[in-house]
Design an enzyme around this catalytic site. Sequence first.
Site, PDB file in Angstrom:
ATOM      1  N   ASP A 211     -39.653 101.660 -22.219  1.00  0.00           N
ATOM      2  CA  ASP A 211     -38.790 102.801 -21.932  1.00  0.00           C
ATOM      3  C   ASP A 211     -39.438 103.739 -20.909  1.00  0.00           C
ATOM      4  OD1 ASP A 211     -36.343 104.267 -22.963  1.00  0.00           O
ATOM      5  OD2 ASP A 211     -37.843 105.800 -23.385  1.00  0.00           O
ATOM      6  N   GLU A 268     -54.457  87.020 -24.098  1.00  0.00           N
ATOM      7  CA  GLU A 268     -54.361  86.736 -25.531  1.00  0.00           C
ATOM      8  C   GLU A 268     -52.965  86.379 -26.040  1.00  0.00           C
ATOM      9  OE1 GLU A 268     -56.387  89.898 -27.839  1.00  0.00           O
ATOM     10  OE2 GLU A 268     -57.060  90.560 -25.857  1.00  0.00           O
TER      11      GLU A 268
HETATM   12  C1  NOJ Z   1     -34.117 105.602 -21.745  1.00  0.00           C
HETATM   13  C2  NOJ Z   1     -33.351 105.096 -22.925  1.00  0.00           C
HETATM   14  O1  NOJ Z   1     -32.650 103.949 -22.560  1.00  0.00           O
HETATM   15  C3  NOJ Z   1     -32.464 106.225 -23.361  1.00  0.00           C
HETATM   16  O2  NOJ Z   1     -31.493 105.826 -24.292  1.00  0.00           O
HETATM   17  C4  NOJ Z   1     -33.324 107.334 -23.892  1.00  0.00           C
HETATM   18  O3  NOJ Z   1     -32.526 108.446 -24.222  1.00  0.00           O
HETATM   19  C5  NOJ Z   1     -34.364 107.763 -22.852  1.00  0.00           C
HETATM   20  N1  NOJ Z   1     -34.978 106.664 -22.193  1.00  0.00           N
HETATM   21  C6  NOJ Z   1     -35.450 108.575 -23.497  1.00  0.00           C
HETATM   22  O4  NOJ Z   1     -36.255 107.749 -24.283  1.00  0.00           O
END
Ligand code: NOJ
Length: 549
Positions: A211, A268
């Site tokens: 993310d 790994e």
């Molecule tokens: C991107 C994620 O896809 C989204 O849903 C989220 O709100 C933001 N990052 C923050 O983590």
Amino acid sequence: MTVPAEHPHDEWWRRAVIYQVYPRSFADSTGDGVGDLRGIRARLPQLAELGIDAVWLSPIFLSPQKDAGYDVADYRAIDPLFGTLDDADALVAEAHRLGLRVIFDLVPNHTSDQHEWFRAALAAGHGSPERERYIFRDGRGERGELPPNNWQSIFGGAAWSEVPGEPGRWYLHLFDSSQPDLNWHDPGVRSDFLDVLRFWLDRGVDGFRVDVAHGMIKADGLPDYTPREGTGSMGGTDGTGEIERPPYWGQDGVHEIYREWRAMLDAEYSGRVLCGEAWVEPISRLADWVRPDEMHQTFNFAYLETAWDAAAVRRVIDESIAAFSAVGAPSTWVLSNHDVVRHATRLSLTGDNPQGDGIARSTPGLPDEDQGIARARAATALMLALPGSAYIYQGEELGLPEALDLPDDSRADPTWFRTKGEKFGRDGCRVPIPWEADAPSFGFGPTDASWLPQPESWRRFARDAQAGDPASTLEMYRAALRIRRERRLHDGDIEWIDAPSGCLAFRSAGTTVVTNFGDAAVPVPAGDVLLASGSIDGGLAPDTTVWLG
Ligand code: NOJ
């Protein structure tokens, strides 16, 4: 744990079709209205049957769910809302038994404010090593009453909140105030995340979607920054083609982090993958995220954001293939996910809709539902013919449009709250999906409960209403995935060929693919029809793609 596929450690991700499960909206085994791991596990055979290679699960970790799980309180624990660690293990085992890989969603840019690190940081006070794990700063103004800089949260409002009980001291949160940003210069943060990766890899998880993979390092000195008019909050161009370079996105330091992770995987955990959620432009720069010693894949948001226009689509395909192959990475393709308006609606919107803003019935320029679906089917048929790897988002295989009539009091996206209802946010693409036309909650769960209400009109999209009907969107996806595999379209080389005006046509892996972006039907080229996303009886209809052998 058994590893699927004949060649366990081949580079499966170069060709994979990866299906995104949004756990809270996929399948509910308990009847509480929120999807869960047992629900997913029970439905895995239907995903295997669809013909995908892997599933990516949005976060299932312990979380106060202020941002639907992207606010993690413990990276090693499963949120009871979704089940237990045993349920997670059983899900991974069952997926492997069915020949599917499983990708988890790692959220390293920020934690929840309920994470033990943030609690410890608050408790330990100013100047403590615990506070070094986050980005605490003194405010500006005479008494520090102003935020340390002018950055705005992606969800609206300031990106800084005052530390409770400590006037003049602030912490950074690029997203909600309950999602404090981590300080990735802190060695403890780095080493703990390596352990988190190991924790899940040792349990058999096949990789991670990472993310905000463009945000973990902020520019030195945290300089003020005002985005230009017209740019989406996740970055992008300002409409004149100028690229935005915010001091919190795409800083060089992020690459060092992924190199460390990749080195560990290569040494790994061979065969496991990293896929970055990096909103970076242009694609040639995004390709830095997938250099040979960094991530394996990155989402191609430039492709997702391209309008329904033959020239624009051709350009982004060419740019993608050139940029990704220059670093030896596969191109990836994506049209929908849990953050954007579903492509059955988005591709036919007439107005602008920056990522994350969302839409509702009152939004001007909404498309006719059937036209939207026709265009989405054509777009998907085009995407699944492209070489490389593709992502599909749960429900798009049913042709689901965006839910437009959510009552205000059902909305849950922080964007809705932080903009005081000015922006609808992303709930419209997150509604629980319909499985059975005549069951409670359309088969999402055993009761009528559904954390976001399902539109009554979704009966017609239920999976069981489509299965076996060759004209249905579900069967089109199934056929496209089967033919893609049989003809090895994932390994193809695109050669553009002459096409009638308003159309795109290419040859790849012995297959001719033609998409009509125009307003009038055009003659269908010679060849055996392998797949058609819409009518080809009176010629290739507008908003239709055909594959010919
Ligand atoms: C991107 C994620 O896809 C989204 O849903 C989220 O709100 C933001 N990052 C923050 O983590």
